[in-house]
Scaffold this motif. Structure first.
Motif, mmCIF file in Angstrom:
data_model
loop_
_atom_site.group_PDB
_atom_site.id
_atom_site.type_symbol
_atom_site.label_atom_id
_atom_site.label_comp_id
_atom_site.label_asym_id
_atom_site.label_seq_id
_atom_site.Cartn_x
_atom_site.Cartn_y
_atom_site.Cartn_z
ATOM 1 N N GLU A 170 19.819 -55.966 -64.987
ATOM 2 C CA GLU A 170 20.093 -57.014 -66.125
ATOM 3 C C GLU A 170 20.566 -56.478 -67.449
ATOM 4 O O GLU A 170 21.149 -57.325 -68.588
ATOM 5 C CB GLU A 170 18.824 -57.891 -66.478
ATOM 6 C CG GLU A 170 17.687 -57.108 -66.665
ATOM 7 C CD GLU A 170 16.873 -56.552 -65.433
ATOM 8 O OE1 GLU A 170 15.739 -55.738 -65.665
ATOM 9 O OE2 GLU A 170 17.312 -56.505 -64.207
ATOM 10 N N ASP A 171 20.649 -55.166 -67.572
ATOM 11 C CA ASP A 171 21.024 -54.668 -69.046
ATOM 12 C C ASP A 171 22.602 -54.701 -69.161
ATOM 13 O O ASP A 171 23.072 -54.845 -70.304
ATOM 14 C CB ASP A 171 20.734 -53.097 -69.099
ATOM 15 C CG ASP A 171 19.331 -52.674 -69.088
ATOM 16 O OD1 ASP A 171 18.623 -53.430 -69.541
ATOM 17 O OD2 ASP A 171 18.672 -51.727 -68.815
ATOM 18 N N PHE A 172 23.190 -54.722 -68.126
ATOM 19 C CA PHE A 172 24.678 -54.653 -68.017
ATOM 20 C C PHE A 172 25.491 -56.022 -68.923
ATOM 21 O O PHE A 172 26.372 -55.924 -69.641
ATOM 22 C CB PHE A 172 25.397 -54.371 -66.654
ATOM 23 C CG PHE A 172 25.071 -53.241 -66.228
ATOM 24 C CD1 PHE A 172 26.046 -52.227 -66.336
ATOM 25 C CD2 PHE A 172 24.063 -52.657 -65.767
ATOM 26 C CE1 PHE A 172 25.814 -50.958 -65.921
ATOM 27 C CE2 PHE A 172 23.767 -51.410 -65.230
ATOM 28 C CZ PHE A 172 24.748 -50.488 -65.291
ATOM 29 N N LEU A 173 24.706 -57.030 -68.742
ATOM 30 C CA LEU A 173 25.279 -58.205 -69.148
ATOM 31 C C LEU A 173 24.577 -58.756 -70.458
ATOM 32 O O LEU A 173 24.822 -59.866 -70.949
ATOM 33 C CB LEU A 173 25.507 -59.336 -68.066
ATOM 34 C CG LEU A 173 26.625 -58.992 -67.001
ATOM 35 C CD1 LEU A 173 26.695 -60.068 -65.884
ATOM 36 C CD2 LEU A 173 28.129 -58.420 -67.656
ATOM 37 N N ILE A 191 26.913 -53.462 -72.161
ATOM 38 C CA ILE A 191 27.069 -52.334 -71.372
ATOM 39 C C ILE A 191 28.042 -52.581 -70.134
ATOM 40 O O ILE A 191 28.593 -51.649 -69.976
ATOM 41 C CB ILE A 191 25.457 -52.021 -71.041
ATOM 42 C CG1 ILE A 191 24.860 -51.643 -72.322
ATOM 43 C CG2 ILE A 191 25.520 -50.993 -69.842
ATOM 44 C CD1 ILE A 191 23.323 -51.436 -71.781
ATOM 45 N N GLY A 192 28.137 -53.375 -69.941
ATOM 46 C CA GLY A 192 28.995 -53.959 -68.652
ATOM 47 C C GLY A 192 30.478 -53.669 -69.186
ATOM 48 O O GLY A 192 31.243 -53.206 -68.580
ATOM 49 N N LEU A 237 22.532 -49.541 -76.974
ATOM 50 C CA LEU A 237 22.513 -50.652 -76.388
ATOM 51 C C LEU A 237 21.358 -51.072 -75.723
ATOM 52 O O LEU A 237 20.358 -51.993 -75.684
ATOM 53 C CB LEU A 237 23.753 -51.415 -75.698
ATOM 54 C CG LEU A 237 24.980 -51.711 -76.427
ATOM 55 C CD1 LEU A 237 26.279 -51.768 -75.658
ATOM 56 C CD2 LEU A 237 24.508 -52.978 -77.282
ATOM 57 N N ARG A 238 21.042 -50.071 -74.693
ATOM 58 C CA ARG A 238 20.137 -49.878 -73.710
ATOM 59 C C ARG A 238 18.750 -49.840 -74.534
ATOM 60 O O ARG A 238 17.668 -50.533 -74.256
ATOM 61 C CB ARG A 238 19.935 -48.674 -72.877
ATOM 62 C CG ARG A 238 18.965 -48.544 -71.785
ATOM 63 C CD ARG A 238 18.959 -47.417 -70.916
ATOM 64 N NE ARG A 238 18.574 -46.321 -71.638
ATOM 65 C CZ ARG A 238 17.209 -45.833 -72.218
ATOM 66 N NH1 ARG A 238 16.268 -46.661 -71.631
ATOM 67 N NH2 ARG A 238 16.924 -44.865 -72.527
ATOM 68 N N LEU A 239 18.521 -48.976 -75.602
ATOM 69 C CA LEU A 239 17.475 -48.910 -76.515
ATOM 70 C C LEU A 239 16.772 -49.978 -77.359
ATOM 71 O O LEU A 239 15.959 -50.560 -77.502
ATOM 72 C CB LEU A 239 17.330 -47.662 -77.431
ATOM 73 C CG LEU A 239 17.513 -46.227 -76.645
ATOM 74 C CD1 LEU A 239 17.854 -45.179 -77.645
ATOM 75 C CD2 LEU A 239 16.379 -45.862 -76.175
#
Length: 186
Positions: free
Chosen positions: A30-33, A68-69, A166-168
């Motif tokens: 779910e991080d990618f979008l 991230i995507g 972005l992940r953080l």
């Protein structure tokens, strides 16, 4: 056989990749979008089901924040063209490089590109590093394959930092409010 110039570029690439693995191992699908702002660029399926990036030929102002995507697609696009250049193939057009469609597939795609790139790096000689290259500048070949490899390392480092940030930010953000799923009550 050792090649000090190539070995230094390979060391820099390996160091950057190890930083990337830190984030790749921690990314959830779910991080990618996840869209970090109202104005974002992401990847979306087209009518045929191929995942295409948001794109503008002239950079908008303000620049949209990528997902991230989108950043993972961007890495795949420029890396695919760099491998094509290094192998003497006609580079793919941007529209020919699609996103794999989900996070785990994107990670597998990027790891495969890494394997292909390492094969390119391990074969480079001093003569190869000194050969002219138009990637990524698309101008008369004033730069060399060595410049292209150094550019790829820098571009990867920048994109790794973007994905990590972005992940953080997503991990530290409060969950999005859940929207009610039915008719509104008076």
């Amino acid at each position: 056989m050792s090649n000090p110039r190539r070995d230094l570029l390979r060391w820099q690439f390996d160091m950057t990749w190890s930083l990337f693995e830190y984030h790749l191992e921690r990314l959830a699908p779910e991080d990618f979008l996840w869209e970090p702002a109202d104005l974002t660029w992401t990847v979306r399926p087209d009518a045929a089901g191929d995942w295409r990036p948001d794109w503008a030929d002239t950079e908008p102002d303000p620049v949209p924040v990528p997902t991230i995507g989108w950043v993972s697609w961007h890495i795949g696009w420029w890396w695919s063209t760099a491998i094509d250049h290094a192998r003497g193939r006609t580079p793919r057009e941007r529209a020919d490089v699609t996103w794999p469609g989900d996070g785990p597939a994107a990670i597998a795609w990027l790891r495969d590109l890494r394997t292909q790139w390492l094969a390119v790096l391990d074969e480079l000689t001093d003569a190869d590093l000194d050969a002219a290259s138009t990637l990524p500048w698309q101008t008369p070949p004033d730069n060399t394959v060595g410049h292209m490899v150094a550019w790829l390392n820098a571009e990867l480092m920048k994109n790794v930092a973007e994905i990590g940030q972005l992940r953080l930010i997503r991990a530290a953000s409060p969950p999005a409010p859940v929207k009610p799923s039915g008719p509104e009550k008076p």
